[in-house]
Enzyme design. Structure first.
Site, PDB file in Angstrom:
ATOM      1  N   ARG A  64     -13.010  -3.432  -7.657  1.00 55.19           N
ATOM      2  CA  ARG A  64     -12.793  -4.340  -6.440  1.00 55.19           C
ATOM      3  C   ARG A  64     -13.928  -4.749  -5.722  1.00 55.19           C
ATOM      4  NH1 ARG A  64      -8.520  -2.416  -2.033  1.00 55.19           N
ATOM      5  NH2 ARG A  64     -10.299  -0.863  -1.500  1.00 55.19           N
ATOM      6  N   PHE A  84       0.900  -1.060   0.028  1.00 50.54           N
ATOM      7  CA  PHE A  84       0.048   0.001  -0.157  1.00 50.54           C
ATOM      8  C   PHE A  84       1.126   1.189  -0.028  1.00 50.54           C
ATOM      9  CE2 PHE A  84      -3.078   3.090   1.823  1.00 50.54           C
ATOM     10  CZ  PHE A  84      -3.838   3.294   0.987  1.00 50.54           C
ATOM     11  N   TYR A  92     -10.658  -1.232  10.475  1.00 45.43           N
ATOM     12  CA  TYR A  92     -11.829  -0.868   9.741  1.00 45.43           C
ATOM     13  C   TYR A  92     -12.124  -1.745   8.612  1.00 45.43           C
ATOM     14  CZ  TYR A  92      -8.164   2.175   7.767  1.00 45.43           C
ATOM     15  OH  TYR A  92      -7.024   2.548   7.088  1.00 45.43           O
ATOM     16  N   LYS A  93     -11.353  -2.728   8.356  1.00 42.05           N
ATOM     17  CA  LYS A  93     -11.828  -3.464   7.064  1.00 42.05           C
ATOM     18  C   LYS A  93     -12.576  -4.655   7.546  1.00 42.05           C
ATOM     19  CE  LYS A  93      -7.770  -1.754   4.438  1.00 42.05           C
ATOM     20  NZ  LYS A  93      -8.606  -0.790   3.274  1.00 42.05           N
ATOM     21  N   ASP A 142       2.444  -6.187   6.832  1.00 41.38           N
ATOM     22  CA  ASP A 142       1.242  -5.140   7.044  1.00 41.38           C
ATOM     23  C   ASP A 142       0.115  -6.432   6.716  1.00 41.38           C
ATOM     24  OD1 ASP A 142      -1.075  -3.611   6.616  1.00 41.38           O
ATOM     25  OD2 ASP A 142       0.166  -2.094   5.381  1.00 41.38           O
TER      26      ASP A 142
END
Lengths: 397, 397
Positions: free
Chosen positions: B356, B113, B209-210, B184
């Site tokens: 996505r 990321f 938060y995912k 990560d």
């Protein structure tokens, strides 16, 4: 004319409590409760990922930064919200040091909040470049500013005593010596008039859970003077400080101005609570807050000194030389504070011997002050603090 | 046996929405709404400053860290919550580099990321010591690990394609070459079984938060392997990482183990929401989540390839080699995603051309997948995406 009975009605204060710890954690604004409930149900629940655009989550750090900016004399577009105060100290200090690359001294004082000093120590360890944190006594700061100082890093209001530094004078002296300044406004923002632009401050940081009533662990803020903002390198160069975060480039390019001080995904629950909490400041004149705060503090000092001779004043006597809090010193301070809390008078304790009381005109009035002194007097006169349970220290003091 | 109809009942999902973006922001757990309401009224409102002790706020970062740890193969006392993922990357990388002082290369890949790469670039700028960020293609990582590499820093699951790195093999190879690893887990935690201890990972970080459904901007986590935890120097040395924060020493002394990775005052609203969100994982077997996730992804791929030939698969075809998301590529991807969202199928877009879709068995089932494909098919077959309004890019994509 600020109507303090109106502002008081905006907060929830439990029955039987006199809350003199708003300098540590402000009380719940009723609007924050409503706002967070709406965020949970309508925005997170109803909008899901679309909240980032449709509920304006992504722009909250800047929009709320501008609201905080109004309370601290910062122009629009110079303040942004995010992270914690410690992280913001690191950012400000790292950028500040690079503006004065030929000097190695960070000057601070023993009245700075320890976390600011710790963050400086951590940064120095990473830089590995011979920087030094020089810590002097608060009254020695002025004379310690010389041509070796790279950055003057101070908290304007001493967290223990309430002593107030003269931001404008010290910033001027620092500039004259070729140094830049980092001001921590943790105990200033919402407590007294701050004029960052007028003082010529270079960087400023602060938290929002004290006098700004943003809630436990509410997001911090950072200010960068406009003439520095496009020149500083962000040490914590996160994607939301990138010029174009959603192009997902592999290389960092700093955003324009204060945007580059954004780091990661902003904490929306905390920002929403803070946003609503800031509504309390609409129509409030900070100079009136300051006048009333000094009046309440003076009254408290006078009454305590008259009735509780065992307590020694730990704050400046001159209202103009302190923030919005009063400390009294006593070697049994910890137990005394526990006895007060048990009776509904909530302040706090700071090692080694200070009992601390914050006076926040938005929701505290003269009657509260007098009643708090009555209870303190009773506790001192009858040694009600002298029980073993009040000496057992909790995790958080 | 995991009961996915039970877990689905724990979330609020708006009528008419098929939510395939839990890989970006998980939906609202009903328990989080209740928990945050209680926090606001009873804890912040009712306990005020006493919440730090009486409601256990101060220990939440460790307590919740242990809950997250269970989902990623981390022993008790090795994970702590706080800050954002970008900040946690910086912490992990700064500590990792100091474990290998004689080497200068940080090896990463173009599937990491971008914020992780940016934070590395910012750290390198501060260190000023000749470090270099070497970015290779994901498939070149293995061969690029050599005796010059100080730190291997990777995101296990590629945010664009879902490609899954072999954490155990790459960690083993890094160790054999004398490097340490920073993983990560943003798209791994809650998406698939992770075994940090078994893989021998040195550091790991992630957001919540995912797939962990902690809410917008929920706090991040950091893991430090037990054999490193007492040896690493925290670059971001904040007061809550101090051995004894409430003694207010002027000098930093790191806390024991993972505690030293705490920085500032923790974000209690976000932690409370996350704490409640993690309840959904009680009684859930991660291997069953993984099996069902692969089944849903495979079904989606098969149906889309059969019915929408203009879309090209952008994810590994082999379910064992990807995370819990599927990307399809199309040069008009942005507009196609807007058309989907307008019809209630919520996924997202990642530049330059990926649409996505995340598949999260806790609340997504086969029927959702088939219905989403029906709508996608209609949009593609009838060029419903081909309207100007769907090409107007929003701030957040």
């Amino acid at each position: 004319m600020t109507d303090f009975s109106r502002t008081r009605s905006l907060f929830y204060l439990p029955e039987g409590v006199i809350y003199l710890d708003g300098n540590s954690l402000g009380p719940l604004p009723l609007a924050a409760r409503e706002r967070v409930a709406r965020l949970m149900t309508d925005e997170w629940g109803g909008l899901l990922i679309k909240g980032w655009n449709k509920a304006g989550w992504m722009t909250m750090p800047r929009r709320i930064g501008d609201r905080v900016g109004k309370l601290i004399g910062a122009a629009e577009g110079t303040v942004v919200m995010g992270d914690t105060l410690s992280i913001k100290v690191y950012q400000a200090l790292a950028s500040a040091l690079e503006l004065v690359p030929d000097r190695k001294i960070i000057l601070s004082d023993s009245g700075n909040f320890p976390s600011d000093l710790y963050m400086a120590q951590g940064l120095i360890g990473s830089l590995g470049n011979g920087h030094e944190l020089r810590i002097v006594e608060p009254e020695e700061v002025e004379t310690a500013i010389d041509a070796t100082v790279a950055v003057l890093m101070l908290t304007e209001v001493d967290y223990r005593t309430g002593r107030l530094h003269d931001m404008k004078a010290l910033t001027g002296k620092a500039h004259a010596a070729g140094a830049v300044t980092v001001w921590d406004l943790a105990h200033s923002a919402g407590a007294l008039p701050v004029d960052l632009a007028g003082a010529g401050a270079d960087f400023a940081v602060g938290c929002t859970y004290k006098y700004l009533n943003g809630g436990p662990g509410a997001p911090a803020f950072i200010y960068v003077a406009p003439h520095h903002a496009d020149n500083v390198r962000p040490a914590l160069s996160g994607w939301l400080g990138h010029q174009a975060p959603f192009t997902f480039d592999l290389g960092y390019r700093p955003g324009g101005g204060i945007d580059r001080m954004r780091v990661g995904t902003p904490p929306i629950l905390g920002l929403a609570a803070l946003d609503a909490a800031l509504d309390a400041w609409e129509g409030v004149d900070m100079t009136e807050v300051r006048r009333q705060s000094i009046r309440l503090c003076d009254l408290f000092v006078a009454e305590v000194e008259k009735r509780c001779p065992a307590l020694r004043l730990g704050s400046p006597r001159d209202g103009g030389k302190r923030g919005s809090q009063i400390s009294f010193l006593h070697e049994e301070g910890y137990a005394i504070m526990q006895a007060l809390i048990a009776r509904g008078v909530i302040g706090d304790f700071r090692a080694p011997d200070a009992i601390r009381f914050g006076f926040t005109p938005l929701y505290i009035g003269e009657r509260d002050v007098l009643k708090a002194v009555d209870i303190l007097d009773d506790i001192m006169a009858n040694r009600l603090w002298d029980v073993p349970e009040y000496r057992q220290r909790a995790l958080v003091t």
